[in-house]
Motif scaffolding. Structure first.
Motif, PDB file in Angstrom:
ATOM      1  N   ARG A 157      -8.025   5.120  21.727  1.00 54.77           N
ATOM      2  CA  ARG A 157      -6.679   5.121  21.168  1.00 54.77           C
ATOM      3  C   ARG A 157      -6.371   6.494  20.603  1.00 54.77           C
ATOM      4  N   ARG A 158      -5.138   6.911  20.756  1.00 56.09           N
ATOM      5  CA  ARG A 158      -4.737   8.213  20.254  1.00 56.09           C
ATOM      6  C   ARG A 158      -4.595   8.146  18.738  1.00 56.09           C
ATOM      7  N   PRO A 159      -5.154   9.109  18.015  1.00 59.05           N
ATOM      8  CA  PRO A 159      -5.039   9.084  16.555  1.00 59.05           C
ATOM      9  C   PRO A 159      -3.606   9.290  16.084  1.00 59.05           C
ATOM     10  N   LYS A 160      -3.260   8.633  14.991  1.00 57.75           N
ATOM     11  CA  LYS A 160      -1.936   8.752  14.395  1.00 57.75           C
ATOM     12  C   LYS A 160      -2.050   9.373  13.012  1.00 57.75           C
ATOM     13  N   VAL A 161      -0.955   9.975  12.579  1.00 56.15           N
ATOM     14  CA  VAL A 161      -0.924  10.596  11.253  1.00 56.15           C
ATOM     15  C   VAL A 161      -0.788   9.504  10.192  1.00 56.15           C
ATOM     16  N   PHE A 164      -5.383   7.911  11.498  1.00 55.29           N
ATOM     17  CA  PHE A 164      -5.594   6.491  11.751  1.00 55.29           C
ATOM     18  C   PHE A 164      -5.857   6.289  13.241  1.00 55.29           C
ATOM     19  N   GLN A 165      -6.786   5.379  13.545  1.00 51.45           N
ATOM     20  CA  GLN A 165      -7.179   5.033  14.916  1.00 51.45           C
ATOM     21  C   GLN A 165      -8.141   6.031  15.535  1.00 51.45           C
ATOM     22  N   GLU A 166      -8.526   7.055  14.811  1.00 50.88           N
ATOM     23  CA  GLU A 166      -9.470   8.015  15.390  1.00 50.88           C
ATOM     24  C   GLU A 166     -10.802   7.323  15.645  1.00 50.88           C
ATOM     25  N   GLY A 167     -11.257   7.357  16.872  1.00 51.32           N
ATOM     26  CA  GLY A 167     -12.484   6.673  17.240  1.00 51.32           C
ATOM     27  C   GLY A 167     -12.281   5.236  17.687  1.00 51.32           C
ATOM     28  N   PHE A 168     -11.033   4.702  17.544  1.00 48.23           N
ATOM     29  CA  PHE A 168     -10.738   3.343  17.987  1.00 48.23           C
ATOM     30  C   PHE A 168     -10.586   3.327  19.510  1.00 48.23           C
ATOM     31  N   SER A 209       0.848  -1.192   0.000  1.00 42.79           N
ATOM     32  CA  SER A 209       0.000   0.000   0.000  1.00 42.79           C
ATOM     33  C   SER A 209       0.879   1.235   0.000  1.00 42.79           C
ATOM     34  N   SER A 210       0.329   2.355  -0.453  1.00 43.45           N
ATOM     35  CA  SER A 210       1.064   3.620  -0.380  1.00 43.45           C
ATOM     36  C   SER A 210       0.783   4.354   0.928  1.00 43.45           C
ATOM     37  N   LYS A 211      -0.131   3.810   1.753  1.00 47.54           N
ATOM     38  CA  LYS A 211      -0.505   4.454   3.015  1.00 47.54           C
ATOM     39  C   LYS A 211       0.437   4.012   4.134  1.00 47.54           C
ATOM     40  N   LEU A 212       0.927   4.981   4.898  1.00 42.40           N
ATOM     41  CA  LEU A 212       1.885   4.723   5.971  1.00 42.40           C
ATOM     42  C   LEU A 212       1.389   5.344   7.262  1.00 42.40           C
ATOM     43  N   ILE A 213       1.275   4.523   8.325  1.00 42.48           N
ATOM     44  CA  ILE A 213       0.893   5.014   9.646  1.00 42.48           C
ATOM     45  C   ILE A 213       2.151   5.491  10.349  1.00 42.48           C
ATOM     46  N   SER A 236       2.441  17.285  16.005  1.00 50.95           N
ATOM     47  CA  SER A 236       2.053  18.690  15.971  1.00 50.95           C
ATOM     48  C   SER A 236       2.866  19.508  16.980  1.00 50.95           C
ATOM     49  N   LEU A 237       3.058  18.976  18.187  1.00 46.41           N
ATOM     50  CA  LEU A 237       3.821  19.691  19.208  1.00 46.41           C
ATOM     51  C   LEU A 237       5.302  19.775  18.842  1.00 46.41           C
TER      52      LEU A 237
END
Length: 220
Positions: free
Chosen positions: A197-201, A185-189, A93-97, A105-106
């Protein structure tokens, strides 16, 4: 200013990785980690942990590891800017977590940008008899909690990667524009204990702008 900082880091890192081995045999890589003190040799997704372990060996003279820390999240390394290390099969896949969204962001706020050292290559997967999984499970000597939970849920076992043919190591800049373009990724998990779970880029490597690619090492 931040562009000069990340380019400075890459100029120091690149020469140390230009002779990186390009064929990673799964069994050899796992045994290498086991025999050299890695805590992650039992992990199913061994290519990422092997790359991280080898990067730490190669860059220990110039980089601090597991820094900086934001809450419960840390970056794999720190020079002038924070860095993460990832290995990714281009035939999947071209998608990378990547890392924790808030941590990235910080870090961008504090350092201007973050960097990603990315191993890209072609993965080979286990056979239908799952010979590689059986070998790895026997080496571990017991069933992991993850595997117990999978069996309990009656979920199918994912095919393990048995080999990774490294094609390039890319050095990417992660900045505010990257975050605007990226998914999550993981938003709402939720974790098994019910905590969120904390969302990841989530990056789409196929859409990475040229200006965010600092440099590339090509392998035959």
């Amino acid at each position: 200013m931040h562009r000069r900082k990340i380019e400075h880091d890459v100029r120091r890192i690149k020469p140390l990785l230009e002779n990186f081995e390009s064929n990673w045999d799964g069994k050899d890589s796992i045994l290498y980690m086991k025999n050299n003190g890695s805590r992650n040799w039992r992990q199913m997704e061994w290519i990422g942990f092997y790359f991280e372990f080898r990067i730490e060996e190669e860059l220990q003279s110039i980089m601090k590891f597991q820094k900086p820390i934001y809450g419960n999240s840390s970056f794999d390394g720190l020079m002038t800017v924070p860095w993460d290390f990832k290995a990714h099969p281009t035939n999947k896949s071209s998608k990378l977590i990547t890392n924790d969204s808030e941590a990235i962001s910080l870090a961008i706020r504090d350092y201007g940008c973050t960097g990603l050292i990315l191993a890209l290559g072609v993965a080979t997967y286990d056979d239908e008899e799952m010979s590689f999984k059986i070998w790895h499970d026997k080496l571990k000597g017991k069933i992991s909690e993850y595997e117990k939970e999978r069996i309990k849920r009656k979920a199918p076992s994912r095919l393990r990667k048995t080999n990774f043919d490294l094609k390039k190591i890319a050095f990417l800049e992660i900045n505010d524009n990257t975050l605007v373009r990226a998914g999550s990724f993981q938003e709402g998990f939720r974790n098994s204990d019910g905590s969120p779970r904390r969302p990841k880029v989530l990056l789409d490597l196929a859409k990475t702008p040229e200006e965010e690619i600092i440099d590339v090492i090509e392998f035959d």
